[in-house]
Scaffold this motif. Structure first.
Motif, PDB file in Angstrom:
ATOM      1  N   GLY A  82      97.563  42.224 164.726  1.00 31.58           N
ATOM      2  CA  GLY A  82      96.433  41.465 165.249  1.00 31.58           C
ATOM      3  C   GLY A  82      96.241  41.687 166.738  1.00 31.58           C
ATOM      4  O   GLY A  82      96.878  42.558 167.346  1.00 31.58           O
ATOM      5  N   PRO A  83      95.379  40.920 167.353  1.00 33.55           N
ATOM      6  CA  PRO A  83      95.171  41.020 168.802  1.00 33.55           C
ATOM      7  C   PRO A  83      96.450  40.641 169.538  1.00 33.55           C
ATOM      8  O   PRO A  83      97.220  39.790 169.086  1.00 33.55           O
ATOM      9  CB  PRO A  83      94.052  40.011 169.078  1.00 33.55           C
ATOM     10  N   THR A  84      96.653  41.263 170.687  1.00 36.86           N
ATOM     11  CA  THR A  84      97.835  40.960 171.497  1.00 36.86           C
ATOM     12  C   THR A  84      97.444  40.130 172.705  1.00 36.86           C
ATOM     13  O   THR A  84      96.273  40.055 173.086  1.00 36.86           O
ATOM     14  CB  THR A  84      98.519  42.259 171.953  1.00 36.86           C
ATOM     15  N   ALA A  85      98.442  39.513 173.315  1.00 36.57           N
ATOM     16  CA  ALA A  85      98.174  38.605 174.438  1.00 36.57           C
ATOM     17  C   ALA A  85      97.520  39.310 175.611  1.00 36.57           C
ATOM     18  O   ALA A  85      96.781  38.693 176.384  1.00 36.57           O
ATOM     19  CB  ALA A  85      99.478  37.942 174.875  1.00 36.57           C
ATOM     20  N   GLY A  86      97.778  40.616 175.764  1.00 34.70           N
ATOM     21  CA  GLY A  86      97.221  41.355 176.888  1.00 34.70           C
ATOM     22  C   GLY A  86      95.869  41.974 176.622  1.00 34.70           C
ATOM     23  O   GLY A  86      95.369  42.755 177.440  1.00 34.70           O
ATOM     24  N   GLY A  87      95.280  41.680 175.482  1.00 36.05           N
ATOM     25  CA  GLY A  87      93.959  42.208 175.178  1.00 36.05           C
ATOM     26  C   GLY A  87      93.969  43.463 174.331  1.00 36.05           C
ATOM     27  O   GLY A  87      92.906  44.058 174.092  1.00 36.05           O
ATOM     28  N   GLY A  88      95.131  43.884 173.872  1.00 40.96           N
ATOM     29  CA  GLY A  88      95.227  45.054 173.016  1.00 40.96           C
ATOM     30  C   GLY A  88      95.227  44.670 171.547  1.00 40.96           C
ATOM     31  O   GLY A  88      94.897  43.538 171.172  1.00 40.96           O
ATOM     32  N   THR A  89      95.594  45.618 170.706  1.00 41.96           N
ATOM     33  CA  THR A  89      95.668  45.382 169.267  1.00 41.96           C
ATOM     34  C   THR A  89      96.926  46.032 168.713  1.00 41.96           C
ATOM     35  O   THR A  89      97.439  47.014 169.266  1.00 41.96           O
ATOM     36  CB  THR A  89      94.452  45.962 168.525  1.00 41.96           C
ATOM     37  N   LEU A  90      97.402  45.486 167.613  1.00 45.32           N
ATOM     38  CA  LEU A  90      98.590  46.013 166.950  1.00 45.32           C
ATOM     39  C   LEU A  90      98.332  45.989 165.449  1.00 45.32           C
ATOM     40  O   LEU A  90      98.000  44.943 164.885  1.00 45.32           O
ATOM     41  CB  LEU A  90      99.813  45.161 167.301  1.00 45.32           C
ATOM     42  N   ASP A  91      98.450  47.167 164.807  1.00 44.20           N
ATOM     43  CA  ASP A  91      98.280  47.229 163.365  1.00 44.20           C
ATOM     44  C   ASP A  91      99.314  48.181 162.773  1.00 44.20           C
ATOM     45  O   ASP A  91      99.981  48.924 163.500  1.00 44.20           O
ATOM     46  CB  ASP A  91      96.860  47.654 162.980  1.00 44.20           C
ATOM     47  N   PHE A  92      99.453  48.134 161.456  1.00 46.63           N
ATOM     48  CA  PHE A  92     100.472  48.914 160.765  1.00 46.63           C
ATOM     49  C   PHE A  92      99.839  49.604 159.561  1.00 46.63           C
ATOM     50  O   PHE A  92      99.041  49.005 158.830  1.00 46.63           O
ATOM     51  CB  PHE A  92     101.627  48.009 160.322  1.00 46.63           C
TER      52      PHE A  92
END
Length: 273
Positions: A82-92
């Motif tokens: 999902g969205p990250t605290a720093g404004g990025g994204t994380l997916d798998f």
């Protein structure tokens, strides 16, 4: 060709502090990335995602994708998506490092303790480097302890008369690992602008009963447990024999069990154009 091992994310995360430290050491040696505040990053062999998420600490705005071929590991990793605290994204996503070819430009392709499972992985470097952005980085670490008792005893037991017909070859899956000089030569030949290769031996103090056995149940022992998965009695017999060998090789001391673990690191940066 052996079937891919069935992974147990919960078991793998035992000793997670020791398993995470090499990744942190690798991160500290990766140079700044060319993607500005939102670099594109791929983590090959992301496992349960617990180290993949650390990439967003170093690059808060990064768009990070973790790739793995284990449904069990990917299921465990989804908690971080999902969205990250720093404004990025994380997916798998599901992919196998043996044939994964990037379909977009990455600023960083990283792999932590995964390529040892991929015979011929060094032959994949050319494709991965070719899909890096100018000035991008390929960085990885692999275990280099396959001649240590933990692995040598496993191989010898698999090849013993009792187990040879069922397990021959399961204990020696890592002969394709290169030494530090081999990785340095391969990456230099591929024209990288900078190549940094080193090795470290982590002298780890493990706690608990049979902690080296517990460690290998999350990694090196997985192929054997998978092969014997349909025969619980045989699995218990094998694990008991292996446990007895490990107790002699790694006797507990007054403060725990000392378990040295060698790892090989490489960081290769492409030319900025």
């Amino acid at each position: 060709m052996h079937a891919s091992p069935t992974w147990d994310p919960h078991q793998y995360l035992h000793h997670s502090t020791h398993r995470t430290r090499p990744f942190l050491d690798l991160l500290h040696r990766i140079p700044e990335l060319p993607g500005g505040g939102s670099p594109r990053i791929a983590d090959i062999g992301c496992g349960p995602g617990n180290v993949t998420v650390l990439l967003t600490d170093r690059w808060p705005g990064a768009r990070v994708t973790g790739f793995d071929n284990s449904p069990e590991m990917l299921s465990a990793a989804q908690q971080y998506a999902g969205p990250t605290a720093g404004g990025g994204t994380l997916d798998f996503r599901r992919a196998d490092a043996a044939d994964w070819t990037p379909d977009e430009r990455y600023d960083l392709i990283v792999s932590n303790a995964a390529l040892q499972w991929v015979p011929g992985h060094a032959d994949r470097f050319a494709d991965w480097l070719d899909r890096l952005a100018p000035g991008g980085t390929l960085a990885f670490q692999v275990p280099g302890n396959f001649t240590a008792p933990s692995h040598a005893l496993l191989a010898e037991l698999c090849e013993s008369p009792r187990w040879r017909d069922r397990l021959d070859g399961h204990g020696r899956r890592y002969v394709h690992i290169l030494g530090p000089a081999g990785y340095l030569e391969r990456l230099t030949e591929l024209g990288c602008a900078e190549v940094d290769v080193w090795e470290s031996t982590y002298v780890q103090l493990l706690q608990g009963e049979d902690p080296v056995l517990d460690w290998t149940k999350g990694t090196a022992l997985r192929p054997v447990l998978t092969a014997l998965g349909g025969d619980p009695d045989a699995a218990r017999e094998f694990v008991g024999q292996y446990r007895d060998l490990l107790r002699k090789a790694y006797p507990p001391g007054p403060h725990g069990t000392v378990f040295p673990f060698r790892r090989i690191f490489a960081v290769a940066r492409t030319h900025a154009r």
